[in-house]
Design a protein around this motif. Sequence first.
Motif, short mmCIF file in Angstrom:
data_model
loop_
_atom_site.label_atom_id
_atom_site.label_comp_id
_atom_site.label_asym_id
_atom_site.label_seq_id
_atom_site.Cartn_x
_atom_site.Cartn_y
_atom_site.Cartn_z
N ARG A 183 0.83 -1.22 0.00
CA ARG A 183 0.00 0.00 0.00
C ARG A 183 0.86 1.27 0.00
NH1 ARG A 183 -3.63 -0.64 5.06
NH2 ARG A 183 -4.57 1.30 4.29
N GLY A 184 2.21 1.10 0.00
CA GLY A 184 3.04 2.27 -0.18
C GLY A 184 4.15 2.52 0.80
N SER A 185 4.31 1.68 1.83
CA SER A 185 5.46 1.87 2.71
C SER A 185 6.69 1.24 2.06
CB SER A 185 5.22 1.27 4.10
OG SER A 185 5.37 -0.12 4.11
N ILE A 186 7.87 1.69 2.48
CA ILE A 186 9.11 1.21 1.84
C ILE A 186 9.41 -0.23 2.23
CG2 ILE A 186 11.65 1.46 1.88
CD1 ILE A 186 11.29 4.44 1.85
N ALA A 187 9.28 -0.54 3.50
CA ALA A 187 9.66 -1.87 3.96
C ALA A 187 9.01 -2.17 5.30
CB ALA A 187 11.18 -1.98 4.08
N VAL B 262 9.41 -7.65 3.80
CA VAL B 262 8.75 -7.25 2.55
C VAL B 262 9.20 -5.84 2.21
CG1 VAL B 262 6.55 -6.94 1.36
CG2 VAL B 262 6.76 -8.68 3.15
N VAL B 263 9.59 -5.61 0.96
CA VAL B 263 10.07 -4.28 0.54
C VAL B 263 9.34 -3.85 -0.73
CG1 VAL B 263 12.35 -4.63 1.57
CG2 VAL B 263 11.98 -5.24 -0.82
N ASN B 264 9.30 -2.52 -0.93
CA ASN B 264 8.60 -1.96 -2.08
C ASN B 264 9.55 -1.01 -2.81
OD1 ASN B 264 6.95 -0.35 -3.78
ND2 ASN B 264 5.16 -0.70 -2.48
N LYS B 265 10.07 -1.46 -3.94
CA LYS B 265 11.05 -0.68 -4.70
C LYS B 265 10.43 0.61 -5.26
CE LYS B 265 13.99 -2.86 -7.43
NZ LYS B 265 14.50 -3.80 -8.45
N ALA B 266 9.20 0.52 -5.74
CA ALA B 266 8.55 1.70 -6.31
C ALA B 266 8.31 2.76 -5.25
CB ALA B 266 7.23 1.29 -6.97
N ALA B 267 7.85 2.33 -4.07
CA ALA B 267 7.61 3.28 -2.98
C ALA B 267 8.91 3.94 -2.55
CB ALA B 267 6.96 2.56 -1.80
N GLU C 24 21.27 -3.72 -2.00
CA GLU C 24 21.18 -5.11 -2.45
C GLU C 24 21.12 -6.07 -1.26
OE1 GLU C 24 20.48 -8.14 -4.78
OE2 GLU C 24 20.61 -6.06 -5.48
N SER C 25 21.77 -5.72 -0.15
CA SER C 25 21.76 -6.58 1.03
C SER C 25 20.34 -6.79 1.57
CB SER C 25 22.63 -5.97 2.14
OG SER C 25 22.14 -4.69 2.51
N VAL C 26 19.48 -5.78 1.40
CA VAL C 26 18.08 -5.88 1.83
C VAL C 26 17.26 -6.64 0.78
CG1 VAL C 26 15.98 -4.57 2.34
CG2 VAL C 26 18.18 -3.81 3.26
N LEU C 27 17.44 -6.27 -0.48
CA LEU C 27 16.67 -6.91 -1.55
C LEU C 27 16.94 -8.41 -1.61
CD1 LEU C 27 17.18 -4.25 -4.36
CD2 LEU C 27 15.03 -4.77 -3.19
N SER C 28 18.18 -8.80 -1.39
CA SER C 28 18.56 -10.20 -1.56
C SER C 28 17.94 -11.12 -0.50
CB SER C 28 20.08 -10.35 -1.53
OG SER C 28 20.59 -9.96 -0.27
N ARG C 29 17.60 -10.59 0.65
CA ARG C 29 17.03 -11.45 1.70
C ARG C 29 15.53 -11.23 1.93
NH1 ARG C 29 19.57 -7.46 5.03
NH2 ARG C 29 18.20 -6.69 6.70
N ALA C 30 14.93 -10.36 1.11
CA ALA C 30 13.49 -10.10 1.25
C ALA C 30 12.67 -11.33 0.88
CB ALA C 30 13.10 -8.91 0.38
N ASN C 31 11.63 -11.57 1.66
CA ASN C 31 10.70 -12.65 1.32
C ASN C 31 9.82 -12.26 0.14
OD1 ASN C 31 11.06 -12.60 4.51
ND2 ASN C 31 10.68 -14.72 3.92
N LYS C 32 9.59 -10.95 0.00
CA LYS C 32 8.77 -10.46 -1.10
C LYS C 32 9.24 -9.07 -1.49
CE LYS C 32 3.95 -9.36 -2.31
NZ LYS C 32 2.54 -9.31 -1.82
N VAL C 33 9.35 -8.83 -2.79
CA VAL C 33 9.73 -7.53 -3.33
C VAL C 33 8.59 -7.01 -4.18
CG1 VAL C 33 11.35 -6.22 -4.72
CG2 VAL C 33 12.19 -8.10 -3.31
#
Length: 317
Positions: A247-251, A291-296, A306-315
């Motif tokens: 819904r728009g938060s970063i992570a 969970v992270v949101n690249k667009a947000a 990359e250290s965060v993106l690589s271990r995210a359960n969902k991007v």
Amino acid sequence: MRPILLALAASLVLSLPAKADDVTVAVTAIVEHPALDAARKGVLDVLTAAGYKEGENLKFVFESAQGNPATAAQIARQFAGDEPNVIVPISTPSAQAVVSATRDIPVVFTAVSDPLGAQLVKNMDKPGGNVTGLSDMSPVGEHLALIKEILPDAKTIGYLYNSGEANSVSLLAVLKAEAEKAGLTVVESAATKSAEVQGAARALAGRADAIYIPTDNTIISALEGAVAVAEESKLPLFTADTDSVSRGSIAALGFNYYDVGKQTGEIVVRVLKGENPGEIPVKTAAGSDLVVNKAAAAKMGVTLPESVLSRANKVVE
């Protein structure tokens, strides 16, 4: 022949699987939003798997207080008068209302961060009375570590919360303690109803390096208003609720609330099968998803490492 037939019939009845008794489970939540809705579905799915099927031997009742504590109290009194087999309040305000309304009907609360602080139970291991449930106390220290990993230069965290929600007040105390350890300062901005959320978020612009929203039902129900301010002010916004990321938060680093509901449903089944809720220890929810949101992040001027993106359960793209 008749005695033989009776004996055969009796043996067939005994060989059939035991049928779950007809029961009523009444569920209430302070508001409806994706996390609380997911918790409710988790409860229902576990009941179904245990043989309690809606429309057959299960009456599954749900009422939302629409963010109004007075309505939550009214629903609690209604449920107490209806005398269901178990009441499942989702969220701290709804749990407080239900626990105040009945001393006899079994209560299994869920999505409550601090059951002791909310005065729902006096002891987590031996709750006593008619109450037990599941805590979703957030790993606040890990949340701050995640924010620092994404924003290494951050010094001040803006805490956006409802000062009238016991859950969020308890989390504020935890946040301040963890922030001090991390060398961070906390500034507060409160909204006591959803219509105030956008203004409370705007009050943090220029005062904080990031916004942190706890598992606060008032704020999360009006999250889009806070997100709009965060995008406009390039003020990175983080939540404790993973369902808020899309819904728009970063992570967010937190629980999958469908799983929280399933864990709660397991306790409800134990109560329906005869266990005394006061003798069932209050549990803390298990599991934690990143969970992270690249667009947000891009809209708020942040590049996710990359250290965060690589271990995210969902991007979320």
